[in-house]
Design a protein around this motif. Structure first.
Motif, mmCIF file in Angstrom:
data_model
loop_
_atom_site.group_PDB
_atom_site.id
_atom_site.type_symbol
_atom_site.label_atom_id
_atom_site.label_comp_id
_atom_site.label_asym_id
_atom_site.label_seq_id
_atom_site.Cartn_x
_atom_site.Cartn_y
_atom_site.Cartn_z
ATOM 1 N N LEU A 59 -16.399 0.617 7.500
ATOM 2 C CA LEU A 59 -16.226 0.942 6.086
ATOM 3 C C LEU A 59 -15.525 2.119 6.961
ATOM 4 O O LEU A 59 -14.040 2.081 4.965
ATOM 5 N N ASN A 119 -11.448 -0.285 5.777
ATOM 6 C CA ASN A 119 -10.905 -0.547 4.470
ATOM 7 C C ASN A 119 -10.802 0.486 3.635
ATOM 8 O O ASN A 119 -10.001 0.649 2.596
ATOM 9 N N ALA A 120 -11.586 1.952 4.010
ATOM 10 C CA ALA A 120 -11.310 3.159 3.566
ATOM 11 C C ALA A 120 -9.653 3.131 3.486
ATOM 12 O O ALA A 120 -8.571 4.435 3.053
ATOM 13 N N ALA A 147 -7.362 1.235 2.060
ATOM 14 C CA ALA A 147 -7.101 1.723 0.435
ATOM 15 C C ALA A 147 -6.251 2.831 0.081
ATOM 16 O O ALA A 147 -5.063 2.960 -0.778
ATOM 17 N N ASP A 159 -12.973 7.722 -0.415
ATOM 18 C CA ASP A 159 -11.893 7.408 -0.244
ATOM 19 C C ASP A 159 -10.814 7.496 -1.327
ATOM 20 O O ASP A 159 -11.805 6.655 -2.478
ATOM 21 N N GLY A 182 -9.572 2.524 -5.263
ATOM 22 C CA GLY A 182 -10.493 1.816 -6.293
ATOM 23 C C GLY A 182 -10.159 0.207 -6.216
ATOM 24 O O GLY A 182 -9.061 -0.027 -6.223
ATOM 25 N N ILE A 183 -11.362 -0.509 -6.339
ATOM 26 C CA ILE A 183 -11.409 -1.954 -7.176
ATOM 27 C C ILE A 183 -11.643 -1.819 -8.503
ATOM 28 O O ILE A 183 -12.570 -1.488 -8.874
ATOM 29 N N LEU A 228 -16.592 -9.607 -2.550
ATOM 30 C CA LEU A 228 -16.515 -8.118 -0.891
ATOM 31 C C LEU A 228 -17.245 -9.248 -0.385
ATOM 32 O O LEU A 228 -16.913 -9.320 1.315
ATOM 33 N N LEU A 268 -17.604 -7.179 5.861
ATOM 34 C CA LEU A 268 -18.712 -6.287 5.096
ATOM 35 C C LEU A 268 -19.729 -6.998 4.972
ATOM 36 O O LEU A 268 -20.382 -6.124 4.255
ATOM 37 N N LEU A 278 -21.305 -0.533 -2.533
ATOM 38 C CA LEU A 278 -20.079 -0.058 -2.324
ATOM 39 C C LEU A 278 -19.671 0.302 -4.784
ATOM 40 O O LEU A 278 -20.425 0.361 -5.030
ATOM 41 N N THR A 321 -13.547 5.076 -4.423
ATOM 42 C CA THR A 321 -13.704 3.737 -3.865
ATOM 43 C C THR A 321 -15.177 4.760 -2.768
ATOM 44 O O THR A 321 -14.995 5.290 -2.243
ATOM 45 N N ALA A 371 -18.251 4.318 -0.993
ATOM 46 C CA ALA A 371 -19.212 3.149 0.698
ATOM 47 C C ALA A 371 -20.545 3.927 0.880
ATOM 48 O O ALA A 371 -20.373 4.951 1.245
HETATM 49 C C1 W6P Z 1 -11.876 0.253 -0.684
HETATM 50 C C2 W6P Z 1 -12.161 -1.025 -0.889
HETATM 51 C C3 W6P Z 1 -13.156 -0.713 0.203
HETATM 52 C C4 W6P Z 1 -14.572 -1.410 0.687
HETATM 53 C C5 W6P Z 1 -15.418 -0.970 1.152
HETATM 54 C C6 W6P Z 1 -14.659 0.719 1.384
HETATM 55 C C7 W6P Z 1 -14.420 1.273 1.272
HETATM 56 C C8 W6P Z 1 -13.096 0.530 -0.042
HETATM 57 N N1 W6P Z 1 -12.219 1.460 0.066
HETATM 58 O O1 W6P Z 1 -10.280 0.526 -1.858
#
Ligand code: W6P
Length: 373
Positions: A219, A222-223, A226, A255, A259-260, A268, A296, A312, A320, A322
Motif C-alpha cells: 500500500l 502504491n500511495a 501516486a 494519500d 486518486g483513481i 486493481l 493488491l 480502497l 486515495t 486504503a
Molecule cells: C492510488 C492508487 C492506490 C492503490 C493502493 C493504495 C493506494 C493508492 N493510491 O492512487
C-alpha cells in the motif's frame, strides 16, 4: 488463532493436514478453464503440486521417530523452495493465455475465482509449513521461536502474540521510501496518528508480522507512486491513522496522489488486469515503485486469511484511502480457508448472467458490478 495454525509435533497430523489441503486445491486446478490449463506455466505449477503431494503422503504411514521427524522437516523446506515462484509462474500462465486466446467474461470470472482460492490455499499451506519448520525444525528454529531469540521470546512460530503494529508500519514505510527516493529522488513524509490507545504507545495485536508487512509495503508503494506522479513541487505527506476499536483494528493509509476513478478501483484487484510482464533482472536498479504483479489482490487475501479485509476508497481528482482491517479479538481471527465441494465446482461452469437492471451491459465484465462476497 494460535491454536488453529500450530502443527502438532506428531507426524500423523502434520502430513495429513497438508496432504488434504494439497489434494483440495489440486482438484480445483483440474477444473480450471481448459485454455488456461494448457498453458505451459500452469502445467509446470501443476507438476510441482503433484510432486509435493506424492512426497508428503510418503510420511503418512511411517512411525514418527526422531529421524523421520527431521527428514519430514527437511522435506517441507524442500517443498517450500520448490513452490517459491508459484505466483509469478501462474501470472506468466495468465499472460500466456491472454496472448494466445480471446478471454471471455465467464472464463475471466472463473480465473478470478480460482486464483483467489488458489493463493489463499497457498498462504495457508505456507503458514503450516512455516509453523512446523520453525517449531519443530533443527537448530535455528527451536531457539529462535521457542526460546525466543530476537523478539523477546514471545513468537510462536511466525505468530507474534504482541505484534507491534506501529513498528511494522514504520518499517514498511521506510522500505517503500527507500525505493521511492531511488526512483523519484524524493518521497512523501509519513504522518502517523493513533486512536484508541495513547499516542506513542505500541498497539500490540496477535498477528503474523510478515503478513502485515507485506500488505503495508504494497500500500505504501502504491500511495507513494501516486503522490510522486501527481504532485508538483514538494510531495504532500502520506497520512496513516491507526485505530484500536472494540471489534476491528484499522490501519488507514491516505494519500493525496490524485486518486483513481471508481471504475478502476475494482480492476486493481483483478488478476486479469493486473498482470504485466515482470521487469527484467537487469532493470532491477531502476524498477518503478509498483504497478506490476499481484500485490493488491494478494495483500487482500492476507487480510482476509484472518477474517480481516483490505479496501480502497478513492476520490478521483484528490487522493486515495486504503484501509487494512484486522480482527481485534483473536478468537475471531482464525483461518479462512477455501474448501472444495459441489458449490466450488459449480463456479467453474457458471451460466452467463443476464442483466436484471436497465442502463448498460451488466455482464460479468462490468467493473462496478457488486462484489460477489
Ligand atoms: C492510488 C492508487 C492506490 C492503490 C493502493 C493504495 C493506494 C493508492 N493510491 O492512487
Amino acid at each position: 488463532m494460535a491454536t488453529t495454525v500450530l502443527s502438532s509435533p506428531q507426524i500423523g497430523t502434520g502430513p495429513a493436514r497438508r496432504a488434504l489441503r494439497l489434494a483440495n486445491i489440486m482438484k480445483e486446478i483440474a477444473l480450471l478453464p481448459e485454455n488456461l490449463l494448457r498453458m505451459p506455466s500452469v502445467g509446470l505449477v501443476n507438476q510441482w503440486y503433484e510432486r509435493s503431494f506424492e512426497e508428503i503422503i510418503q510420511f503418512e504411514k511411517v512411525d514418527p521417530e526422531p529421524d523421520v521427524l527431521s527428514k519430514f522437516c527437511e522435506r517441507l523446506v524442500h517443498i517450500r523452495n520448490r513452490h517459491a515462484d508459484v505466483v509469478p509462474t501462474m501470472a506468466q500462465g495468465v499472460l500466456e493465455l491472454k496472448e494466445s486466446h480471446e478471454v471471455d467474461a465467464v472464463t475471466e470470472h472463473s480465473i478470478q475465482y480460482f486464483l483467489d482460492r488458489f493463493y489463499m490455499s497457498r498462504i495457508s499451506i505456507r503458514m503450516l509449513i512455516n509453523q512446523h519448520t520453525l517449531l519443530f525444525g533443527e537448530t535455528l528454529g527451536k531457539q529462535a521461536s521457542v526460546n525466543g531469540i530476537g523478539n523477546g521470546g514471545r513468537h510462536i512460530g511466525s505468530i507474534d502474540p504482541a505484534c507491534d503494529v506501529v513498528g511494522v508500519v514504520r518499517d514498511a514505510y521506510e522500505n517503500a521510501k527507500f525505493l521511492c527516493d531511488r526512483y523519484y529522488l524524493d518521497s512523501p513524509d509519513l504522518e502517523l496518528m493513533q486512536h484508541g490507545v495513547p499516542s506513542g504507545r505500541p498497539m500490540p495485536i496477535v498477528y503474523v508480522p510478515s503478513h502485515l508487512y507485506h500488505m503495508l509495503f504494497e500500500l505504501f508503494k502504491n500511495a507513494m507512486r501516486a503522490v510522486m506522479e501527481h504532485c508538483e513541487g514538494s510531495p504532500p505527506p502520506v497520512q496513516v491513522n491507526l485505530v484500536q476499536g472494540q471489534e476491528d483494528i484499522c490501519v488507514k493509509i491516505s494519500d493525496r496522489g490524485g486518486g483513481i476513478p471508481r471504475s478502476v478501483t475494482d480492476l486493481l484487484f483483478k488478476y486479469m488486469y493486473s498482470t504485466a510482464p515482470q521487469p527484467s533482472k537487469s532493470d532491477s536498479q531502476n524498477v518503478p515503485l509498483a504497478g506490476y504483479g499481484y500485490g493488491l489482490p494478494i495483500s487482500r487475501l492476507y487480510a482476509r486469511y484472518f477474517h480481516g479485509d483490505l479496501v480502497l476508497l478513492s476520490c478521483e481528482g484528490y487522493g486515495t484511502d486504503a484501509v487494512i482491517y484486522m480482527k481485534a479479538l483473536t478468537n475471531e481471527a482464525n483461518e479462512l480457508l477455501p474448501v472444495f465441494n459441489k458449490t466450488s465446482s459449480k463456479f467453474y461452469r457458471p451460466t452467463a448472467q443476464l442483466a436484471d437492471w436497465s442502463g448498460g451491459v451488466h455482464n460479468l465484465n462490468t467493473p462496478n458490478r457488486d462484489k460477489e462476497k
